[in-house]
Design a protein around this motif. Sequence first.
Motif, short mmCIF file in Angstrom:
data_model
loop_
_atom_site.label_atom_id
_atom_site.label_comp_id
_atom_site.label_asym_id
_atom_site.label_seq_id
_atom_site.Cartn_x
_atom_site.Cartn_y
_atom_site.Cartn_z
N LEU A 149 0.82 -1.20 0.00
CA LEU A 149 0.00 0.00 0.00
C LEU A 149 0.86 1.26 0.00
O LEU A 149 0.53 2.26 -0.66
CB LEU A 149 -0.92 -0.01 1.23
CG LEU A 149 -2.35 0.51 1.02
CD1 LEU A 149 -3.07 -0.31 -0.02
CD2 LEU A 149 -3.13 0.49 2.33
N GLY A 150 1.96 1.23 0.73
CA GLY A 150 2.85 2.39 0.76
C GLY A 150 3.48 2.66 -0.60
O GLY A 150 3.64 3.81 -1.00
N GLU A 151 3.85 1.59 -1.31
CA GLU A 151 4.39 1.75 -2.66
C GLU A 151 3.34 2.32 -3.61
O GLU A 151 3.66 3.12 -4.50
CB GLU A 151 4.91 0.41 -3.18
CG GLU A 151 6.07 -0.17 -2.38
CD GLU A 151 6.48 -1.53 -2.88
OE1 GLU A 151 7.28 -1.61 -3.83
OE2 GLU A 151 5.99 -2.54 -2.33
N PHE A 156 0.98 6.83 -6.82
CA PHE A 156 -0.20 7.54 -7.28
C PHE A 156 -0.47 8.85 -6.53
O PHE A 156 -1.31 9.63 -6.97
CB PHE A 156 -1.44 6.64 -7.16
CG PHE A 156 -1.38 5.42 -8.01
CD1 PHE A 156 -1.31 5.52 -9.39
CD2 PHE A 156 -1.40 4.15 -7.45
CE1 PHE A 156 -1.25 4.38 -10.19
CE2 PHE A 156 -1.35 3.01 -8.23
CZ PHE A 156 -1.27 3.13 -9.61
N PHE A 157 0.18 9.07 -5.40
CA PHE A 157 -0.05 10.30 -4.63
C PHE A 157 1.10 11.27 -4.80
O PHE A 157 2.23 10.87 -5.12
CB PHE A 157 -0.21 9.99 -3.14
CG PHE A 157 -1.47 9.26 -2.78
CD1 PHE A 157 -2.55 9.20 -3.66
CD2 PHE A 157 -1.60 8.61 -1.57
CE1 PHE A 157 -3.71 8.53 -3.36
CE2 PHE A 157 -2.76 7.93 -1.24
CZ PHE A 157 -3.82 7.89 -2.13
N GLY A 158 0.81 12.53 -4.56
CA GLY A 158 1.85 13.53 -4.49
C GLY A 158 2.51 13.53 -3.13
O GLY A 158 2.27 12.66 -2.27
N ARG A 159 3.35 14.52 -2.89
CA ARG A 159 4.11 14.57 -1.63
C ARG A 159 3.18 14.71 -0.44
O ARG A 159 3.34 14.02 0.58
CB ARG A 159 5.08 15.75 -1.67
CG ARG A 159 5.97 15.86 -0.45
CD ARG A 159 6.99 16.95 -0.61
NE ARG A 159 7.86 17.04 0.54
CZ ARG A 159 8.85 17.92 0.67
NH1 ARG A 159 9.09 18.78 -0.32
NH2 ARG A 159 9.59 17.94 1.76
N THR A 160 2.17 15.58 -0.54
CA THR A 160 1.22 15.76 0.56
C THR A 160 0.41 14.51 0.79
O THR A 160 0.17 14.10 1.93
CB THR A 160 0.29 16.96 0.27
OG1 THR A 160 1.07 18.13 0.06
CG2 THR A 160 -0.66 17.18 1.43
N GLY A 161 -0.03 13.87 -0.28
CA GLY A 161 -0.81 12.64 -0.15
C GLY A 161 -0.01 11.53 0.51
O GLY A 161 -0.55 10.78 1.33
N PHE A 163 2.47 11.92 2.63
CA PHE A 163 2.62 12.26 4.05
C PHE A 163 1.35 11.91 4.82
O PHE A 163 1.41 11.31 5.91
CB PHE A 163 2.93 13.76 4.19
CG PHE A 163 3.02 14.22 5.62
CD1 PHE A 163 4.18 14.06 6.34
CD2 PHE A 163 1.92 14.81 6.24
CE1 PHE A 163 4.26 14.48 7.67
CE2 PHE A 163 1.99 15.24 7.55
CZ PHE A 163 3.17 15.07 8.27
N LEU A 164 0.19 12.26 4.28
CA LEU A 164 -1.07 11.96 4.96
C LEU A 164 -1.29 10.45 5.05
O LEU A 164 -1.84 9.96 6.05
CB LEU A 164 -2.23 12.63 4.21
CG LEU A 164 -2.25 14.15 4.25
CD1 LEU A 164 -3.40 14.69 3.40
CD2 LEU A 164 -2.38 14.66 5.68
N LEU A 402 7.91 8.26 7.46
CA LEU A 402 7.17 9.51 7.60
C LEU A 402 8.09 10.70 7.78
O LEU A 402 7.84 11.78 7.25
CB LEU A 402 6.22 9.40 8.80
CG LEU A 402 5.33 10.61 9.12
CD1 LEU A 402 4.39 10.89 7.96
CD2 LEU A 402 4.53 10.37 10.40
N PHE A 403 9.20 10.51 8.50
CA PHE A 403 10.08 11.64 8.81
C PHE A 403 11.24 11.79 7.84
O PHE A 403 11.71 12.89 7.61
CB PHE A 403 10.63 11.49 10.23
CG PHE A 403 9.61 11.78 11.30
CD1 PHE A 403 9.27 13.08 11.62
CD2 PHE A 403 8.96 10.75 11.96
CE1 PHE A 403 8.31 13.35 12.58
CE2 PHE A 403 8.01 11.01 12.93
CZ PHE A 403 7.68 12.31 13.24
#
Length: 514
Positions: A149-151, A156-161, A163-164, A402-403
């Motif tokens: 799921l993280g991959e 498919f997500f941007g940087r903000t997506g 992070f969330l 995350l960090f």
Amino acid sequence: MPARGAQAEEYPSWVGFVFIFNLIVGTGALALPSAFSRAGWMLGALAIAVLAFVSYVTVTFVIETMACANAVQNWRRLQCIKRDRVVEHDEDSNVETIVEPAPSEISSDEGNPSEQQQLMTHDANIEQTPLNIMYCRQTYYSLSSKIELGEMANMFFGRTGRFLFYLCLAVYLYGDLSIYTAAVAKSLRDVMCAHNQPANATDADDRSELCWQGGLLTRLDVYRLCEVGFAALLGPFALFNVQKTKYLQLLTVLFRWLAFSVMISIAVHRLLAPVDDAIPIVPKRADITALPYLIGTCIYSFMCHHSLPSLLTPIANKSNLKVLVSLDYALIGVFYLLLALTGVFAFGDIKDLYTLNFIPSADQTNGLLKTIEYFLALFPVLTLSASFPIIAITLRDNLQTLFYDSTQVDLEPYMVCCHRTFFAMLAILPPVMVCFFTESVSNLVGFTGCYAGTGIQYLIPLALVWSARRRCDNMIGRGIVNQFRSPFKGNLWLALVFGWTVACLVLVTLDLVL
């Protein structure tokens, strides 16, 4: 994580069916009878049906996204082949020949040659002939590669997506660890204090009620000591990596099936053979004020979305995957109804952790029954202790992601050890601190299910499938059909799931505020 090209050990469909069932039926099932008791058996049965269906819808979204992620990888691999191989056509002999470019012909702006070579050699069967290249165009969508799921979020997500996503996953894992810690400590405390436990003891009584007659420690003191001891014993495992847990998981599955079967059997026996002077138990039908807690518990009880890639990819025959998952959800729904309904009709007062209704009594003289009662009371200790280190290690790794990206940060060996220790403590200490001030498993399950659970189970699959569909339509086109596409493919279903998610969050938030 295994190498990209490594082939996972495959297993038949029925094994995948069992794995999905065992993954979903966990700690949340032990909180369901209490939720039914509060909200009423009719309202509880309706909630199980609705939430099982919504969870199944989002599971199909995750499966479709997994196929889209494989399609993106296959498309990129094919572009690499087309760029690095030239097909020459001889008009006289009508023969096509593949010409490999010389290393000097590969310009530096086309990427690292070593990376290209890895992509080209990922599947030798696809890259041998132009006919296979044409076949690859028709088989973009598959579940051949395990993409977590993280991959998929990174794809498919941007940087903000991204992070969330990792933030939501971390909050959910924090909730998991808090539930595990409270459940284990509470079970140990109630077993040790069983012979001095009031019939209708509440959490408020634990602050003043002594655990042992003539002793100095209250039930709350013993709970906190058990909690600290549990964290001190299993917390250090978060410093290491768990590679092979096959036999441990099989043992956990055996304990789980045995415990649930025994609990249902005891409840059915109480219904069929009631005590003569016992007052008939008439549970309430519906209590709308308990609906927010019921929603959170049901969401948590159907959680499996974050582990689907690891479970579904190794299945050998994926042609009936949709039928397999739908049968799993139908069986789990029936199982939950059987467990909860027998519980609310057999017991007048149901604890927030169902196993606590089977605490050994002081007047029990039958050795076999006493052994069964001890097994059921300690069931959360046996099973959750095996899962606690795995969840803690997963949380530690997600906190690091995350960090900072460890693949892009060059750390000295001693710094790697310091970072691992820091993030392991960051994973373990907050749940221990939360459970130090509360022992209510029901509140922890409700909060985790409603907030982090809606993110993992509803919002993330919703955002992933929406982004994946757009990416594949733009990259591959709509001419090639995704055979793993969700049956709920219209935008109306996306809107309905999103609206349901908002409604759940609003109900729970209003319940907490008011």
